[in-house]
Design a protein around this motif. Structure first.
Motif, short mmCIF file in Angstrom:
data_model
loop_
_atom_site.label_atom_id
_atom_site.label_comp_id
_atom_site.label_asym_id
_atom_site.label_seq_id
_atom_site.Cartn_x
_atom_site.Cartn_y
_atom_site.Cartn_z
N ASP A 2 4.71 -59.23 2.66
CA ASP A 2 5.51 -60.11 1.81
C ASP A 2 5.42 -61.58 2.23
OD1 ASP A 2 7.15 -60.94 -0.24
OD2 ASP A 2 8.99 -60.47 0.83
N SER A 19 14.04 -60.95 0.02
CA SER A 19 12.89 -60.54 -0.79
C SER A 19 13.15 -60.82 -2.27
CB SER A 19 12.60 -59.04 -0.59
OG SER A 19 13.60 -58.24 -1.18
N LEU A 23 10.02 -59.48 -3.98
CA LEU A 23 10.13 -58.01 -4.10
C LEU A 23 11.55 -57.65 -4.53
CD1 LEU A 23 8.33 -56.96 -0.77
CD2 LEU A 23 7.43 -56.71 -3.09
N LEU A 26 12.75 -53.15 -5.46
CA LEU A 26 12.44 -52.22 -4.37
C LEU A 26 12.77 -50.77 -4.72
CD1 LEU A 26 13.60 -54.34 -1.30
CD2 LEU A 26 11.26 -53.75 -1.95
N HIS A 27 13.76 -50.55 -5.56
CA HIS A 27 14.14 -49.19 -5.95
C HIS A 27 13.04 -48.51 -6.79
CE1 HIS A 27 15.27 -51.86 -9.17
NE2 HIS A 27 15.55 -50.86 -9.98
N ARG A 28 12.13 -49.30 -7.34
CA ARG A 28 11.03 -48.74 -8.13
C ARG A 28 9.75 -48.53 -7.31
NH1 ARG A 28 12.38 -52.84 -12.66
NH2 ARG A 28 14.17 -51.81 -13.60
N ILE A 29 9.64 -49.19 -6.16
CA ILE A 29 8.40 -49.10 -5.38
C ILE A 29 8.59 -48.45 -4.02
CG2 ILE A 29 7.34 -51.06 -6.56
CD1 ILE A 29 8.04 -52.81 -4.16
N SER A 30 9.82 -48.15 -3.65
CA SER A 30 10.10 -47.54 -2.35
C SER A 30 10.98 -46.32 -2.53
CB SER A 30 10.80 -48.56 -1.44
OG SER A 30 11.42 -47.92 -0.36
N SER A 31 10.55 -45.18 -1.99
CA SER A 31 11.36 -43.97 -2.11
C SER A 31 12.70 -44.12 -1.39
CB SER A 31 10.60 -42.76 -1.58
OG SER A 31 10.29 -42.94 -0.21
N THR A 32 12.74 -44.90 -0.33
CA THR A 32 14.00 -45.13 0.39
C THR A 32 15.00 -45.82 -0.52
OG1 THR A 32 12.86 -45.25 2.51
CG2 THR A 32 15.05 -46.25 2.39
N PHE A 33 14.57 -46.88 -1.18
CA PHE A 33 15.46 -47.60 -2.08
C PHE A 33 15.71 -46.81 -3.37
CE2 PHE A 33 14.13 -50.90 0.81
CZ PHE A 33 15.34 -51.55 1.07
N TRP A 65 16.99 -55.93 -3.92
CA TRP A 65 16.23 -56.67 -2.92
C TRP A 65 16.98 -56.63 -1.60
CZ3 TRP A 65 18.90 -58.87 -6.90
CH2 TRP A 65 19.93 -59.74 -6.58
#
Length: 103
Positions: A2, A19, A23, A26-33, A65
């Motif tokens: 980043d 971010s 970014l 993040l909820h769409r690109i990270s399984s954690t989020f 973010w």
């Protein structure tokens, strides 16, 4: 990672990192989020019922973010003008941290 977020933070978020400008989904690109979104969603729907919002409108997370704020760093007052419900999830805070203020 980043580079854009770090460069923006150096200019506008001295001492910390956000971010938001680079970014913010993040909820769409990270399984954690994504898991955080799932966990929060039930609480948001319950709160929407408490507020008696139109039941026909399904609320969903649009932005997510991170902010990293070392001691002495503060977040500036700001608004979320097109949000129905906004919130903050703190992973960790020092015991002496000031409270979150919504107006």
């Amino acid at each position: 990672m980043d580079r854009d977020g770090h460069q923006g933070s150096e200019r506008h978020y001295r001492g910390g990192y956000t971010s938001y400008s680079s970014l913010r989904t993040l909820h769409r690109i990270s399984s954690t989020f994504g898991r955080l979104e799932t966990w929060i969603d039930g609480h948001v729907q319950h709160f929407a019922q408490f507020l008696q919002l139109e039941p026909s409108k399904k609320l969903s997370m649009t932005d997510c973010w991170i902010n990293v704020m070392p001691e002495g760093t503060s977040h500036w007052p700001h608004m979320h003008p097109i949000s129905t419900i906004s919130g903050t999830y703190y992973v960790q805070t020092p015991a002496s941290s000031s409270g979150l203020r919504f107006e």
